[in-house]
Motif scaffolding. Structure first.
Motif, PDB file in Angstrom:
ATOM      1  N   SER A   5       0.828  -1.190   0.000  1.00  0.00           N
ATOM      2  CA  SER A   5       0.000   0.000   0.000  1.00  0.00           C
ATOM      3  C   SER A   5       0.865   1.243   0.000  1.00  0.00           C
ATOM      4  O   SER A   5       2.010   1.217   0.448  1.00  0.00           O
ATOM      5  CB  SER A   5      -0.920   0.006   1.226  1.00  0.00           C
ATOM      6  OG  SER A   5      -1.783   1.125   1.207  1.00  0.00           O
ATOM      7  N   ALA A   6       0.309   2.332  -0.510  1.00  0.00           N
ATOM      8  CA  ALA A   6       1.003   3.622  -0.513  1.00  0.00           C
ATOM      9  C   ALA A   6       0.481   4.465   0.642  1.00  0.00           C
ATOM     10  O   ALA A   6      -0.708   4.426   0.961  1.00  0.00           O
ATOM     11  CB  ALA A   6       0.764   4.339  -1.841  1.00  0.00           C
ATOM     12  N   GLN A   7       1.376   5.217   1.254  1.00  0.00           N
ATOM     13  CA  GLN A   7       0.984   6.110   2.337  1.00  0.00           C
ATOM     14  C   GLN A   7       1.744   7.425   2.202  1.00  0.00           C
ATOM     15  O   GLN A   7       2.950   7.423   1.942  1.00  0.00           O
ATOM     16  CB  GLN A   7       1.286   5.479   3.702  1.00  0.00           C
ATOM     17  CG  GLN A   7       0.440   4.274   4.051  1.00  0.00           C
ATOM     18  CD  GLN A   7      -1.024   4.604   4.236  1.00  0.00           C
ATOM     19  OE1 GLN A   7      -1.374   5.695   4.669  1.00  0.00           O
ATOM     20  NE2 GLN A   7      -1.884   3.663   3.897  1.00  0.00           N
ATOM     21  N   ARG A   8       1.040   8.517   2.365  1.00  0.00           N
ATOM     22  CA  ARG A   8       1.695   9.820   2.374  1.00  0.00           C
ATOM     23  C   ARG A   8       2.003  10.165   3.832  1.00  0.00           C
ATOM     24  O   ARG A   8       1.119  10.470   4.610  1.00  0.00           O
ATOM     25  CB  ARG A   8       0.817  10.897   1.741  1.00  0.00           C
ATOM     26  CG  ARG A   8       1.469  12.284   1.741  1.00  0.00           C
ATOM     27  CD  ARG A   8       0.632  13.309   0.999  1.00  0.00           C
ATOM     28  NE  ARG A   8       0.665  13.082  -0.437  1.00  0.00           N
ATOM     29  CZ  ARG A   8      -0.417  12.857  -1.180  1.00  0.00           C
ATOM     30  NH1 ARG A   8      -1.604  12.822  -0.617  1.00  0.00           N
ATOM     31  NH2 ARG A   8      -0.312  12.667  -2.487  1.00  0.00           N
ATOM     32  N   GLY A   9       3.255  10.066   4.206  1.00  0.00           N
ATOM     33  CA  GLY A   9       3.641  10.317   5.581  1.00  0.00           C
ATOM     34  C   GLY A   9       3.534   9.059   6.429  1.00  0.00           C
ATOM     35  O   GLY A   9       2.959   8.052   6.017  1.00  0.00           O
ATOM     36  N   LYS A  10       4.098   9.112   7.606  1.00  0.00           N
ATOM     37  CA  LYS A  10       4.084   7.971   8.520  1.00  0.00           C
ATOM     38  C   LYS A  10       2.666   7.732   9.015  1.00  0.00           C
ATOM     39  O   LYS A  10       2.004   8.637   9.501  1.00  0.00           O
ATOM     40  CB  LYS A  10       5.025   8.235   9.693  1.00  0.00           C
ATOM     41  CG  LYS A  10       5.130   7.078  10.665  1.00  0.00           C
ATOM     42  CD  LYS A  10       6.104   7.401  11.805  1.00  0.00           C
ATOM     43  CE  LYS A  10       6.170   6.261  12.808  1.00  0.00           C
ATOM     44  NZ  LYS A  10       7.082   6.580  13.942  1.00  0.00           N
ATOM     45  N   HIS A  11       2.221   6.487   8.864  1.00  0.00           N
ATOM     46  CA  HIS A  11       0.865   6.116   9.270  1.00  0.00           C
ATOM     47  C   HIS A  11       0.950   5.009  10.315  1.00  0.00           C
ATOM     48  O   HIS A  11       1.706   4.053  10.157  1.00  0.00           O
ATOM     49  CB  HIS A  11       0.067   5.639   8.053  1.00  0.00           C
ATOM     50  CG  HIS A  11      -1.336   5.228   8.364  1.00  0.00           C
ATOM     51  ND1 HIS A  11      -2.311   6.130   8.731  1.00  0.00           N
ATOM     52  CD2 HIS A  11      -1.930   4.024   8.368  1.00  0.00           C
ATOM     53  CE1 HIS A  11      -3.442   5.492   8.954  1.00  0.00           C
ATOM     54  NE2 HIS A  11      -3.242   4.202   8.740  1.00  0.00           N
ATOM     55  N   ILE A  12       0.174   5.144  11.385  1.00  0.00           N
ATOM     56  CA  ILE A  12       0.180   4.176  12.486  1.00  0.00           C
ATOM     57  C   ILE A  12      -1.112   3.379  12.475  1.00  0.00           C
ATOM     58  O   ILE A  12      -2.208   3.947  12.345  1.00  0.00           O
ATOM     59  CB  ILE A  12       0.345   4.896  13.843  1.00  0.00           C
ATOM     60  CG1 ILE A  12       1.618   5.742  13.861  1.00  0.00           C
ATOM     61  CG2 ILE A  12       0.370   3.880  14.988  1.00  0.00           C
ATOM     62  CD1 ILE A  12       2.883   4.953  13.638  1.00  0.00           C
ATOM     63  N   THR A  13      -1.006   2.072  12.590  1.00  0.00           N
ATOM     64  CA  THR A  13      -2.179   1.201  12.566  1.00  0.00           C
ATOM     65  C   THR A  13      -2.906   1.228  13.909  1.00  0.00           C
ATOM     66  O   THR A  13      -2.431   1.806  14.890  1.00  0.00           O
ATOM     67  CB  THR A  13      -1.781  -0.248  12.266  1.00  0.00           C
ATOM     68  OG1 THR A  13      -1.075  -0.780  13.408  1.00  0.00           O
ATOM     69  CG2 THR A  13      -0.882  -0.326  11.041  1.00  0.00           C
ATOM     70  N   ALA A  14      -4.046   0.545  13.945  1.00  0.00           N
ATOM     71  CA  ALA A  14      -4.817   0.451  15.188  1.00  0.00           C
ATOM     72  C   ALA A  14      -4.030  -0.245  16.296  1.00  0.00           C
ATOM     73  O   ALA A  14      -4.314  -0.047  17.483  1.00  0.00           O
ATOM     74  CB  ALA A  14      -6.123  -0.286  14.929  1.00  0.00           C
TER      75      ALA A  14
END
Length: 287
Positions: free
Chosen positions: A97-106
């Motif tokens: 998957s692509a993400q713009r910026g650091k993404h934190i999961t649940a």
């Protein structure tokens, strides 16, 4: 392809097979009349994929919606696979998957780590008995052609102390998967299961063209090769009469079968295996 194993009525699971390279590989396996389960997030894409697989000749084809970004979601997906078929002949991982910026999961985990490393490692360990039961279970990771220098700090896998960048995160997750393949092939040397990383270059896929991708990645996606070309080694790893020469190895060039045995730091491979066990246990799943 000559000297293929018989996949008629064999059971193969594609995690992330509703588009791109995973879908292209699934269609080729459908032509061998296998039973195919595709796990993804988009029901519409799943329905279209199932239709394509049946048209290609699959003995059966089903789509299952799954969230592979959380430990509970991965466990649910694995349990559903085992309820579908207790014996497996192949597992292919292509979910990215692509993400713009650091993404934190649940679960509080960095997204690429969760999806592109942890989910794959968990699924392999939860499904290894079913793969062994077939007498010739094969696991294929679709990956970038990274090296040992891309292995992130095992003491800072969530980039809490070091600066996060898209490329460190994406390439690091693939390097962690290489450590997993190396360690799993060692630990499972007495099992009839092989693990292989099929590396791919720029490919015209939905994820490569995602607006959340860095511009250079979108550009490479526009000029990249077709998914069917990038899927060649994944298909070969599934259908070849024997994949023993690719066990614990990477295939760096998508258009040629040139297995390169993984020889990363063995201590890091063992440490990551233990970190994974502890991490999943903290979220209620024992591996």
């Amino acid at each position: 392809m000559q000297h293929e194993r018989d996949l008629q009525d064999a059971n193969v699971v594609f995690f992330g097979g509703t588009a791109g390279i995973g879908q292209a590989a699934a269609v080729e396996i459908a032509r061998r009349h296998a039973n195919i389960r595709v796990v993804g997030r988009d029901p519409a894409a799943g329905a279209a994929t199932v239709s394509a697989l049946k048209q290609a000749g699959a003995a059966s084809a089903v789509f299952a919606r799954g969230d592979l970004s959380t430990v509970a979601g991965v466990k649910e997906a694995a349990d559903a696979v085992l309820a579908w078929k207790p014996t497996l002949h192949g597992v292919v991982h292509s979910a990215m998957s692509a993400q713009r910026g650091k993404h934190i999961t649940a679960d509080g985990l960095e997204f690429a780590f969760a999806l592109q490393y942890l989910a794959r490692a968990m699924l392999n360990r939860l499904l290894v008995d079913a793969l062994s039961a077939s007498g010739d279970g094969r696991i294929i990771h679709i990956s970038g052609a990274v090296g040992e220098r891309q292995v992130p700090d095992l003491g800072d896998l969530q980039y809490e102390r070091t600066r996060w960048t898209f490329f460190k995160s994406a390439l690091g997750s693939h390097a962690l998967s290489f450590l997993h393949i190396q360690e799993a092939s060692r630990r499972w040397s007495d099992r009839p299961v092989t693990l292989t990383a099929a590396c791919v270059g720029p490919t015209k896929t939905k994820v490569m063209l995602d607006p959340r991708m860095p511009p250079i990645m979108r550009l490479l996606g526009m000029i990249g090769t077709r998914p069917e070309v990038s899927a060649r080694n994944a298909v070969t790893a599934l259908v070849k009469a024997s994949a023993a020469d690719a066990n614990g190895a990477i295939l760096r060039k998508p258009k040629s079968w040139t297995p390169e045995p993984l020889a990363f730091d063995a201590g890091k491979a063992t440490k990551l295996w233990d970190i994974t066990s502890v991490l999943t246990a903290q979220h209620g799943v024992t591996l």
